[in-house]
Write a protein that holds these residues in place. Structure first.
Motif, mmCIF file in Angstrom:
data_model
loop_
_atom_site.group_PDB
_atom_site.id
_atom_site.type_symbol
_atom_site.label_atom_id
_atom_site.label_comp_id
_atom_site.label_asym_id
_atom_site.label_seq_id
_atom_site.Cartn_x
_atom_site.Cartn_y
_atom_site.Cartn_z
ATOM 1 N N ASP A 1 29.794 73.605 15.383
ATOM 2 C CA ASP A 1 29.180 73.531 16.706
ATOM 3 C C ASP A 1 29.945 72.634 17.670
ATOM 4 O OD1 ASP A 1 28.409 71.457 15.080
ATOM 5 O OD2 ASP A 1 26.311 71.504 15.620
ATOM 6 N N GLY A 2 31.249 72.540 17.481
ATOM 7 C CA GLY A 2 32.161 71.934 18.447
ATOM 8 C C GLY A 2 31.865 70.517 18.870
ATOM 9 N N LEU A 3 32.267 70.245 20.105
ATOM 10 C CA LEU A 3 32.128 68.906 20.669
ATOM 11 C C LEU A 3 30.670 68.460 20.710
ATOM 12 C CD1 LEU A 3 33.518 66.480 21.940
ATOM 13 C CD2 LEU A 3 33.395 67.646 24.151
ATOM 14 N N ALA A 4 29.760 69.373 21.003
ATOM 15 C CA ALA A 4 28.336 69.012 21.046
ATOM 16 C C ALA A 4 27.864 68.497 19.693
ATOM 17 C CB ALA A 4 27.498 70.210 21.480
ATOM 18 N N GLY A 5 28.331 69.114 18.600
ATOM 19 C CA GLY A 5 27.958 68.663 17.261
ATOM 20 C C GLY A 5 28.504 67.286 16.953
#
Length: 192
Positions: free
Chosen positions: A179-183
């Motif tokens: 889930d990328g940067l948000a994760g």
């Protein structure tokens, strides 16, 4: 001669390099040839973490819109939006003596900008690496090549620099996030 690490390995940085004060953390990558209709924009980020593994404030999250931590001990070089060319695509300089005492660890990450909307992931990225250089001379001290272990991930915690018994150590992490940067922000306590 540089020490080459594998995933999970740790090495002393300051103990084996007495007098080392400033380092450069270089991160690099290439993208595989494909025609997905969108260009790739990978970004280097750093999270300055306390003993609980969280940022003390959002200003401890270093990325293209916040290029240094609160006291300026850690500085991001800039935002390379193409990743073209050899060598480091983005880098951070760190004055080890100036890193605030409440920061026990700095996590270095690579994320794919707008990965979901562009339908991109680390399965399309090759030759990703992180390396520690002596600032000023650019002598490579430590290197970790990530390999091709990723597929659907859109962010990777590449490595960590952390304090241990008054010395700085380096750990090759290589942990992917779907889930990328948000994760990453969620796990490290950054408000998004």
């Amino acid at each position: 001669m540089a020490v080459n690490l594998s995933k999970g390995q740790k090495v002393d940085l300051t103990k084996t390099n007495p007098g080392l004060v400033k380092v450069k953390v270089g991160l690099g990558w290439d993208t595989n040839k494909y025609d997905g209709g969108s260009s790739f924009d990978l970004d280097a980020t750093a999270f300055c973490l306390n003993g609980s593994g969280k940022v003390n404030s959002d200003s401890d999250f270093i990325y293209y819109n916040n290029k240094s931590n609160t006291n300026g001990a850690i500085q991001l070089s800039g935002d390379n939006q193409t990743g073209e060319g050899a060598g480091d695509d983005e880098s951070l300089t760190i004055d080890l003596n100036q890193v605030p005492a409440n920061i026990e660890k700095v996590a270095f990450c690579i994320t794919i900008h707008d990965a979901a909307s562009r339908n991109q992931n680390f399965g399309q990225v090759a030759n990703a690496f992180v390396r520690i250089l002596k600032d000023g001379t650019n002598e490579e001290l430590i290197r970790y090549d990530l390999g091709e272990d990723f597929s659907i991930e859109t962010a990777v915690v590449v490595a960590e620099l952390y304090r241990h018994n008054g010395e700085w150590k380096f750990s090759a992490v290589g942990s992917g996030y779907r889930d990328g940067l948000a994760g990453l922000c969620r796990d490290f306590g950054v408000q998004v």
